[in-house]
Design an enzyme around this catalytic site. Structure first.
Site, PDB file in Angstrom:
ATOM      1  CG  ASP A 156      -7.312  -3.327  -2.275  1.00 27.25           C
ATOM      2  OD1 ASP A 156      -7.899  -2.414  -1.663  1.00 27.25           O
ATOM      3  OD2 ASP A 156      -6.099  -3.563  -2.163  1.00 27.25           O
ATOM      4  CB  SER A 172      -0.965  -0.053   1.187  1.00 24.83           C
ATOM      5  OG  SER A 172      -2.003   0.880   1.048  1.00 24.83           O
ATOM      6  CG  HIS A 225      -5.522  -2.870   1.040  1.00 25.39           C
ATOM      7  ND1 HIS A 225      -4.917  -2.524  -0.151  1.00 25.39           N
ATOM      8  CD2 HIS A 225      -4.968  -2.054   1.977  1.00 25.39           C
ATOM      9  CE1 HIS A 225      -4.050  -1.545   0.061  1.00 25.39           C
ATOM     10  NE2 HIS A 225      -4.052  -1.251   1.348  1.00 25.39           N
TER      11      HIS A 225
END
Length: 281
Positions: A226, A150, A259
């Site tokens: 995600d 991320s 995620h």
């Protein structure tokens, strides 16, 4: 520079350790974790994979959740996981108390705007100060790989693209590929770097890839379930930029994954093997 060992656990024949030290670059005390595989006790220097974590994380998330130690022990890889921002009573956080800026959200840039510029220089910390510390105190070679998730995936791509020759391998999970064009990145860049968007290009992988000094192959995994995929991560932007620059990119859209660290743990072995091929080759 001295290190204070604050924890130590044996893992797959090696050792997971956490250290505190004074960072001159960040102007505060910092904590990082290191996994030393069994080969570290054999008297030879080993390659190092630097892992950069995402928003709200510390050094602990990856080391506790990713399940990387087993294969790192087999491959003879040292893993180093820094914190995600400077810390301490004197370090300013988000004035609104939000989680996506400030403490736990350094974005791996060198801030130029007050009050952030004094402490928020995570790029220099990750690229220069921390590796120098690691290579001075552990059996670590200058064969370096870098990866992250991320915000940390953004950091890994940017560190590699900005510093040709510094790393031998790079990969990312669910990176913020085009921070100039997403809410997380725009909030962070406007505060850390100011409102001049031309300065933002220096910290955006999609902009950097067009003028990269070396074409280090990029491995990127992204889950197709995600929640942040369309609004924040924008993998299609990285794909388009890499294609335009003829830069090698393996972008894998993984069906059903989100995620979380469940996603990272599912594919971390393939990333470790990607790095080991380059670092041990």
């Amino acid at each position: 520079m001295s290190l204070e060992n604050i924890s130590c656990q044996k893992s797959f024949g090696g050792w997971h350790k956490r250290y505190r030290h004074r960072s001159e670059v960040l102007g505060c005390d910092m904590v990082f974790a290191v996994y030393l595989p069994p080969q570290a006790e054999q008297g030879r220097k080993l390659p190092v994979l630097y892992w950069l974590s995402g928003l709200t994380c510390t050094d602990e998330n990856f080391m506790q959740k990713a399940g990387a130690q087993r294969l790192a022990a087999e491959l003879g890889l040292i893993i180093v996981a820094p914190d995600t921002s400077p810390r301490g009573a004197d370090v300013p956080g988000d004035p609104d108390g939000a989680w996506d800026f400030g403490l736990g959200a350094g974005f791996y840039v060198n801030a130029t705007q007050d009050p952030w510029a004094r402490h928020y220089r995570m790029h220099d910390y990750v690229v220069q100060e921390l590796p120098a510390l690691v290579e001075a105190h552990f059996p670590a070679s200058d064969k370096r790989g870098i990866s992250g998730h991320s915000m940390g995936g953004h950091g890994a791509l940017v560190c590699a693209l900005r510093n040709p020759g510094r790393y031998r391998s790079v990969s990312a999970f669910s990176p913020i590929n085009n921070p100039m064009d997403c809410p997380w990145g725009q909030k962070a860049f406007s505060r850390y770097l100011g409102e001049d968007r031309s300065k933002w290009r220096e910290w955006d992988a999609c902009a950097l890839i067009a003028e990269a000094g070396e074409k280090l192959p990029l491995l990127v995994d992204q889950g197709d379930r995600d929640d942040f995929l369309a609004n924040q991560l924008k993998p299609e932007a990285l794909q388009q930029a890499a294609k335009a620059a003829d830069h090698p990119l393996e972008l894998r859209l993984q069906p059903g994954y989100d995620h979380s660290y469940f996603f990272i743990a599912s594919f971390i072995d393939e990333h470790l093997q990607h790095h080991a091929r380059a670092l041990n080759g």
